[in-house]
Scaffold this motif. Structure first.
Motif, PDB file in Angstrom:
ATOM      1  N   ILE A   1      -8.045   4.072 -15.374  1.00 10.09           N
ATOM      2  CA  ILE A   1      -7.950   2.780 -14.681  1.00 10.09           C
ATOM      3  C   ILE A   1      -7.530   1.698 -15.662  1.00 10.09           C
ATOM      4  CG2 ILE A   1      -9.358   0.963 -13.608  1.00 10.09           C
ATOM      5  CD1 ILE A   1     -10.943   3.264 -12.285  1.00 10.09           C
TER       6      ILE A   1
ATOM      7  N   ARG B   1     -16.197  13.225 -17.248  1.00  8.00           N
ATOM      8  CA  ARG B   1     -15.290  14.247 -16.705  1.00  8.00           C
ATOM      9  C   ARG B   1     -13.888  13.901 -17.180  1.00  8.00           C
ATOM     10  NH1 ARG B   1     -15.255  18.333 -13.153  1.00  8.00           N
ATOM     11  NH2 ARG B   1     -17.481  18.056 -12.810  1.00  8.00           N
TER      12      ARG B   1
ATOM     13  N   TYR C   1     -10.649   7.676  -7.916  1.00 13.06           N
ATOM     14  CA  TYR C   1     -11.380   8.948  -7.910  1.00 13.06           C
ATOM     15  C   TYR C   1     -10.974   9.858  -6.745  1.00 13.06           C
ATOM     16  CZ  TYR C   1     -13.949   7.142 -11.825  1.00 13.06           C
ATOM     17  OH  TYR C   1     -14.248   6.653 -13.061  1.00 13.06           O
ATOM     18  N   PRO C   2     -10.860   9.314  -5.519  1.00 21.39           N
ATOM     19  CA  PRO C   2     -10.344  10.193  -4.456  1.00 21.39           C
ATOM     20  C   PRO C   2      -8.962  10.740  -4.800  1.00 21.39           C
ATOM     21  CG  PRO C   2     -11.282   8.223  -3.517  1.00 21.39           C
ATOM     22  CD  PRO C   2     -11.283   8.020  -4.995  1.00 21.39           C
TER      23      PRO C   2
ATOM     24  N   ARG D   1       0.817  -1.208   0.000  1.00 22.73           N
ATOM     25  CA  ARG D   1       0.000   0.000   0.000  1.00 22.73           C
ATOM     26  C   ARG D   1       0.865   1.279   0.000  1.00 22.73           C
ATOM     27  NH1 ARG D   1      -5.272   0.748   2.861  1.00 22.73           N
ATOM     28  NH2 ARG D   1      -5.534   2.996   3.114  1.00 22.73           N
TER      29      ARG D   1
ATOM     30  N   TYR E   1      -9.795  14.690 -17.325  1.00 25.97           N
ATOM     31  CA  TYR E   1      -8.727  15.281 -16.500  1.00 25.97           C
ATOM     32  C   TYR E   1      -7.515  15.566 -17.367  1.00 25.97           C
ATOM     33  CZ  TYR E   1     -11.542  13.744 -12.594  1.00 25.97           C
ATOM     34  OH  TYR E   1     -12.553  13.582 -11.723  1.00 25.97           O
TER      35      TYR E   1
ATOM     36  N   GLN F   1     -10.921   1.048  -8.172  1.00 27.05           N
ATOM     37  CA  GLN F   1     -11.720   2.168  -8.665  1.00 27.05           C
ATOM     38  C   GLN F   1     -12.120   3.112  -7.543  1.00 27.05           C
ATOM     39  OE1 GLN F   1     -14.792   0.054 -10.783  1.00 27.05           O
ATOM     40  NE2 GLN F   1     -13.207  -1.150 -11.798  1.00 27.05           N
ATOM     41  N   SER F   2     -12.259   2.506  -6.376  1.00 26.48           N
ATOM     42  CA  SER F   2     -12.630   3.354  -5.234  1.00 26.48           C
ATOM     43  C   SER F   2     -11.452   4.188  -4.763  1.00 26.48           C
ATOM     44  CB  SER F   2     -13.134   2.480  -4.084  1.00 26.48           C
ATOM     45  OG  SER F   2     -12.115   1.585  -3.695  1.00 26.48           O
TER      46      SER F   2
ATOM     47  N   TYR G   1     -10.355  10.295 -19.082  1.00 28.10           N
ATOM     48  CA  TYR G   1     -11.434  10.214 -18.095  1.00 28.10           C
ATOM     49  C   TYR G   1     -11.176   9.027 -17.159  1.00 28.10           C
ATOM     50  CZ  TYR G   1     -13.253   6.925 -21.583  1.00 28.10           C
ATOM     51  OH  TYR G   1     -13.387   5.896 -22.471  1.00 28.10           O
ATOM     52  N   GLY G   2     -11.954   8.910 -16.124  1.00 27.28           N
ATOM     53  CA  GLY G   2     -11.663   7.983 -15.035  1.00 27.28           C
ATOM     54  C   GLY G   2     -11.480   6.538 -15.457  1.00 27.28           C
ATOM     55  N   TYR G   3     -12.476   6.001 -16.147  1.00 27.25           N
ATOM     56  CA  TYR G   3     -12.397   4.588 -16.521  1.00 27.25           C
ATOM     57  C   TYR G   3     -11.203   4.347 -17.423  1.00 27.25           C
ATOM     58  CZ  TYR G   3     -13.929  -0.115 -17.587  1.00 27.25           C
ATOM     59  OH  TYR G   3     -13.984  -1.474 -17.708  1.00 27.25           O
TER      60      TYR G   3
ATOM     61  N   GLU H   1      -6.487  17.288  -7.900  1.00 25.66           N
ATOM     62  CA  GLU H   1      -7.176  18.497  -8.370  1.00 25.66           C
ATOM     63  C   GLU H   1      -7.102  19.588  -7.296  1.00 25.66           C
ATOM     64  OE1 GLU H   1     -11.253  17.801  -9.436  1.00 25.66           O
ATOM     65  OE2 GLU H   1     -11.214  19.398 -10.939  1.00 25.66           O
TER      66      GLU H   1
ATOM     67  N   LEU I   1      -7.750  11.396  -7.767  1.00 29.60           N
ATOM     68  CA  LEU I   1      -7.928  12.481  -8.742  1.00 29.60           C
ATOM     69  C   LEU I   1      -8.412  13.763  -8.062  1.00 29.60           C
ATOM     70  CD1 LEU I   1      -9.590  10.454 -11.659  1.00 29.60           C
ATOM     71  CD2 LEU I   1      -7.309  11.502 -11.667  1.00 29.60           C
ATOM     72  N   TYR I   2      -9.354  13.610  -7.152  1.00 33.61           N
ATOM     73  CA  TYR I   2      -9.892  14.798  -6.465  1.00 33.61           C
ATOM     74  C   TYR I   2      -8.795  15.470  -5.640  1.00 33.61           C
ATOM     75  CZ  TYR I   2     -14.385  12.653  -7.658  1.00 33.61           C
ATOM     76  OH  TYR I   2     -15.427  12.084  -8.322  1.00 33.61           O
ATOM     77  N   ASN I   3      -7.950  14.650  -5.012  1.00 31.77           N
ATOM     78  CA  ASN I   3      -6.850  15.210  -4.222  1.00 31.77           C
ATOM     79  C   ASN I   3      -5.864  15.971  -5.103  1.00 31.77           C
ATOM     80  OD1 ASN I   3      -7.320  14.631  -1.535  1.00 31.77           O
ATOM     81  ND2 ASN I   3      -6.666  12.502  -1.780  1.00 31.77           N
TER      82      ASN I   3
END
Lengths: 119, 636
Positions: A31, A76, A50-51, A5, A78, A46-47, A26-28, A57, A53-55
């Motif tokens: 991944i 969306r 997205y967090p 991790r 990026y 996948q979970s 985009y997200g998919y 951003e 990416l938001y971080n």
């Protein structure tokens, strides 16, 4: 192979930055690209993506826009910002240094000394 | 990759009622969400996105758990919907997509954290402030809890009975030798209400009340005789806390004594004990003073002297009580006696024989024994110490915190009403308040130290003659101490309990000057009888008639003496510290009529030297009286 991790926490963002270096994604798509191009080693849950990416951003490394894809589906996208490019360059240098050190230590296969690695 | 899709809760469509109530147009307006109803709601978006039910439920669960703002939820919903649609479009089954997504709770938590980082700076500042307030409140709560434990794990420890200690000497006086019961008997024998009828300047011949006063005195010969008997007894034997309410007795002559025989409190508060003799001493000395004048008018030197002796006896009895207020009463009575003697020497110079004059001089000079009539502050100190032991806890090491009862007690003191009023804080409220207040209030040890520090300095100041005093008075420091807001809270009990004592210390100095001048006047009278003329200097009285020339309390130099139109005049240079040749201060320039006695009092009203030397030159200060304090003959 499942990556620790902590290692993933360091490698994931730089991998995403690298993928976004040339064009927006985009997200998919991210991944999928991560999984395929790293042969599953850097496959992000996948979970987790997205967090992340938001971080990124929030830190101003990437920016996003929402618009319709050619298929008509809303997505969306990026892309890297100037700060993101600088961050990528900096982190790339660090990864190169780490790789050389790993090489020199014999952790990575290849030349056994730094001089040999640099030759 | 497993294909088993997780079981998620069903979409929330049926649970809309509460949300609908919360998101009425007025509700949105009140919450500052203008235009909120124009935006899509996440659950509507998910319900209509066309995803398979299990994926729609997964998206809703993640979005719901994020507990983000509605706009943020919409953005996340759109992104996740797009994500799953992309997955389905490349042929991944809904079950596989559900499994590969991972734990929705973890995803929601991570998304929430990340999304909040994207919020505006003002929100972050508000959140920081909110957290800071929460931290402060938590800290305050923690401190409050600690204080509750500290406060309520200890109780006051009343180790000393100050009233009992004060009464020790009085209790050793045999009942038959106690003067106080005789004073009480005299008071009950008084026919009328002296105390409410006549005061101060009325008690001199020539006042408008003089006929009524003389009639009262003539009709109370028995009571006066009892008073003289009482005053002649060596000890008053007054037991504080066990005496009847003299004020009641005075107001209800002939009625039974109100609290006589009541079971006394074994350890009453020192501050609450009645001070019955104070009223009595002042009124009795007033009656005796009147009889001094009446006896002198009748040419009865012996009765006059007996009355003066009785007044001196009352002064000694007042001093025996050892309370500061009793000391002040003693000084007032003794000072008045000086003025009465001075008036007699002026109006009836031949009344007393030489022996009587010498006796009066010796009695006057010996008042109060070796320490004189200097004001003592021990009772005030005991009052504070007793208060602290009752209203502060005792941690066993001499320290403690203020108890809830302290607030109620202080409220009674500040309201001046001994009974609780509707505004007096209840003990229940105080129990909650006190742990919050006590961290800001000094503990018992600090409170006592501060109090003793001021008492010590007041005592040192009171023991210093006026001409040797520091330019800064302890009162100045005490007033400065009291005006600090921090001190008002930190030392609240002291602010209420501890008076400014500077004036109490000054009272002795004024009296000492008056006493010295009166003994000098008695010596002058004797000299005049022996030589048929007045001396040119007070030095001529020494050592036959005076041991030494008394000092002027304002400069330490010999008391001023001169002959005016062949008559002697004794005076002090007064507060302006300038010899004005025995002249009274000028009346106010605005023409206000001021009695001569008042002008004379103004001349003695002491101020520290530097202030006095600036005198009328200091624009912001009240000009100093431009005259002297005349001591003998009395100013009429």
């Amino acid at each position: 192979m499942r990556i620790e991790r902590e290692l993933m926490r360091g490698a994931g963002p730089v991998a995403v930055l690298k993928l976004l270096e040339r064009h927006e994604m985009y997200g998919y798509e991210l991944i999928d690209a991560l999984s395929k191009r790293s042969e599953g080693v850097l496959a992000l849950g996948q979970s987790t993506l997205y967090p992340m990416l938001y971080n990124m951003e929030a830190k101003g490394l990437i920016e996003s826009t929402e618009r319709a894809a050619p298929s008509g589906r809303e997505r969306r996208y990026y892309r890297l910002t100037r700060t993101g490019h600088a961050q990528l360059a900096q982190q790339t240098e660090q990864w190169v240094a780490i790789s050389r050190a790993m090489l020199a230590l014999g952790i990575l296969p290849g030349p056994t000394t730094t001089q040999e690695a640099l030759a | 990759m497993t294909t088993t899709a997780p079981q998620h809760e069903s979409p929330p469509a049926p649970q809309r009622l509460w949300s609908d109530i919360l998101t009425t147009p007025v509700g949105d307006l009140l919450r500052g969400r203008i235009g909120a109803r124009c935006r899509p709601r996440p659950r509507d978006l998910i319900a209509t996105c066309g995803l398979p039910a299990e994926l729609a439920s997964l998206v809703w669960e993640v979005v719901r758990r994020t507990r983000l703002w509605s706009t943020e939820k919409v953005a996340v919903s759109r992104e996740l919907i797009a994500h799953f649609e992309d997955g389905l479009a490349v042929g991944t089954s809904a079950a596989e997509l559900g499994v590969s997504f991972g734990d929705p709770a973890q995803a929601a938590a991570l998304i929430r954290r990340a999304k909040r980082r994207n919020r505006p700076l003002i929100w972050k500042a508000a959140k920081l402030a909110e957290n800071a307030v929460a931290a402060v409140l938590s800290l305050a709560l923690l401190l409050y809890t600690i204080q509750v434990v500290r406060l309520y794990s200890h109780a006051p420890n009343i180790t000393r009975n100050y009233v009992s200690e004060w009464n020790q000497d009085a209790l050793t006086v045999p009942p038959a030798e106690r003067a106080w019961p005789v004073y009480l008997a005299a008071m009950q024998a008084t026919n009328g209400y002296w105390e409410h009828n006549w005061h101060g300047d009325e008690l001199s011949p020539g006042s408008s009340s003089w006929p009524d006063i003389t009639e009262f005195i003539n009709s109370n010969g028995r009571a006066l005789e009892l008073y003289r008997q009482a005053a002649a007894m060596p000890k008053i034997g007054l037991v504080l806390g066990r005496e009847p309410d003299v004020d009641y007795m005075v107001n209800n002559a002939g009625q039974p004594i109100k609290n006589a025989g009541a079971a006394p409190d074994p350890n009453p508060e020192f501050i609450s004990v009645l001070l019955p003799p104070l009223t009595t001493f002042r009124s009795v000395s007033g009656m005796l003073k009147v009889d001094v004048y009446l006896a002198a008018q009748a040419g009865d030197a012996q009765r006059t002297q007996h009355n003066l002796d009785a007044v001196f006896g009352i002064v000694a009895h007042a001093r025996e009580v050892r309370l500061m207020l009793a000391d002040l009463v003693a000084l007032t009575i003794a000072g008045d006696a000086c003025r009465t003697i001075g008036a007699l020497l002026r109006a009836n110079p031949q009344l007393f024989d030489d022996h009587q004059l010498a006796q009066i001089a010796h009695r006057l000079a010996g008042l109060g024994g070796p320490e004189g009539l200097r004001t003592r502050f021990a009772s005030e100190r005991a009052t504070v110490e007793d208060f602290l032991q009752r209203y502060f806890t005792d941690d066993g090491h001499g320290d403690g915190l203020g108890r809830p009862e302290l607030l109620a007690r202080l409220a009674v003191f500040t309201s001046g009403d001994p009974a609780p009023t509707r505004w007096t804080p209840t003990i229940g409220l105080n129990t909650v308040l006190m742990p919050a207040i006590s961290p800001f209030m000094a503990g018992k040890r600090e409170m006592l130290a501060k109090c003793l520090d001021f008492f010590g300095r007041y005592e040192a100041e009171a023991a210093t003659p006026l001409w040797q005093r520091s330019p800064t008075t302890v009162d100045d420091e005490f007033i400065q101490f009291r005006t600090s807001l921090r001190n008002e809270v930190r030392y609240a009990p002291l602010m209420i309990l501890m008076p400014s004592l500077g004036r109490a210390g000054l009272m002795y100095e004024y009296f000492a000057q008056q006493r010295d001048a009166t003994t000098a006047a008695l010596a002058l009278a004797l000299y005049h009888r022996q030589h048929g003329s007045w001396p040119q200097s007070l030095n001529e009285l020494v050592p036959q008639l005076l041991p030494q020339v008394p000092p002027d309390r304002y400069d330490g130099q010999p008391l001023k003496y001169c002959l005016v139109d062949g008559h002697p005049l004794l005076y002090s240079i007064g507060v302006n510290r300038k010899d004005d040749g025995g002249r009274l201060p000028s009346p106010p320039p605005d023409g206000t009529k001021t009695p001569l006695a008042e002008l004379n009092r103004q001349a003695r009203r002491w101020q520290p030297a530097p202030t006095a030397q600036r005198g009328a030159g200091a624009a912001m200060e009240k000009p100093l009286p431009d005259g002297d304090w005349l001591l003998w003959p009395p100013v009429e």
